[in-house]
Design a protein around this motif. Structure first.
Motif, PDB file in Angstrom:
ATOM      1  N   PRO A  20       0.807  -1.224   0.000  1.00  0.00           N
ATOM      2  CA  PRO A  20       0.000   0.000   0.000  1.00  0.00           C
ATOM      3  C   PRO A  20       0.841   1.276   0.000  1.00  0.00           C
ATOM      4  N   LEU A  25      -2.659   3.928   4.188  1.00  0.00           N
ATOM      5  CA  LEU A  25      -3.242   3.153   3.089  1.00  0.00           C
ATOM      6  C   LEU A  25      -3.367   1.677   3.461  1.00  0.00           C
ATOM      7  N   ALA A  99      -7.845   1.165  -2.285  1.00  0.00           N
ATOM      8  CA  ALA A  99      -7.436   2.147  -1.271  1.00  0.00           C
ATOM      9  C   ALA A  99      -6.754   3.343  -1.938  1.00  0.00           C
ATOM     10  N   LYS A 100      -5.902   3.079  -2.917  1.00  0.00           N
ATOM     11  CA  LYS A 100      -5.214   4.172  -3.620  1.00  0.00           C
ATOM     12  C   LYS A 100      -6.213   5.012  -4.420  1.00  0.00           C
ATOM     13  N   ASP A 103      -8.071   7.143  -1.885  1.00  0.00           N
ATOM     14  CA  ASP A 103      -7.193   8.162  -1.321  1.00  0.00           C
ATOM     15  C   ASP A 103      -6.901   9.282  -2.329  1.00  0.00           C
TER      16      ASP A 103
END
Length: 141
Positions: A20, A25, A99-100, A103
């Motif tokens: 991550p 993250l 997650a990226k 974000d």
């Protein structure tokens, strides 16, 4: 940075990986993994965005890890840790990519500014505004 017309699936394919890149993250990816790994890409995005929405809301801790580890919020959390995650699994690699995406705000949440969700199999009786249902989760704000 996302070009118009690029689908979430294409972005996941670009960002998939086992690392991550940061503790924050890692917390976000872990929550997506445990809460939604069996869900569609849209369902996983929606769950990830709930955590980000909470961190941005001023009503919850202001970091992903703070949100994930807040007492009595996520059933997979044991104290201050997560269960073991098989990091070579495709489910983990996809959770990292999602997650990226969350974000970096590369794709919006299919459930808007939802701050809460639960599995469809339970009915907690929350007095909240229902945003919608996606896969096995019901979303609220």
């Amino acid at each position: 940075v996302n070009e118009p017309g690029v689908t979430p699936a294409e972005t996941v394919a670009q960002l998939r990986g086992t690392d991550p890149g940061s503790r924050e993250l890692e917390c976000l990816a872990g929550a997506i993994y445990f809460e939604a790994k069996s869900e569609s890409l849209a369902g996983q995005l929606a769950v990830g965005h709930v955590i980000a929405n909470r961190a941005d809301s001023g009503r919850f801790p202001s970091s992903y890890c703070g949100v994930v580890y807040q007492r009595s919020q996520f059933s997979f959390v044991r104290g201050r840790s997560m269960p073991y995650i098989p990091r070579a699994s495709r489910d983990w690699e996809e959770a990292v990519a999602i997650a990226k995406i969350v974000d970096q705000q590369l794709h919006p949440s299919p459930m808007g500014k939802a701050l809460f969700f639960h599995a469809r199999r339970v009915s907690p009786g929350w007095r909240l505004t229902r945003v919608g249902t996606l896969g096995n989760h019901v979303f609220y704000r």
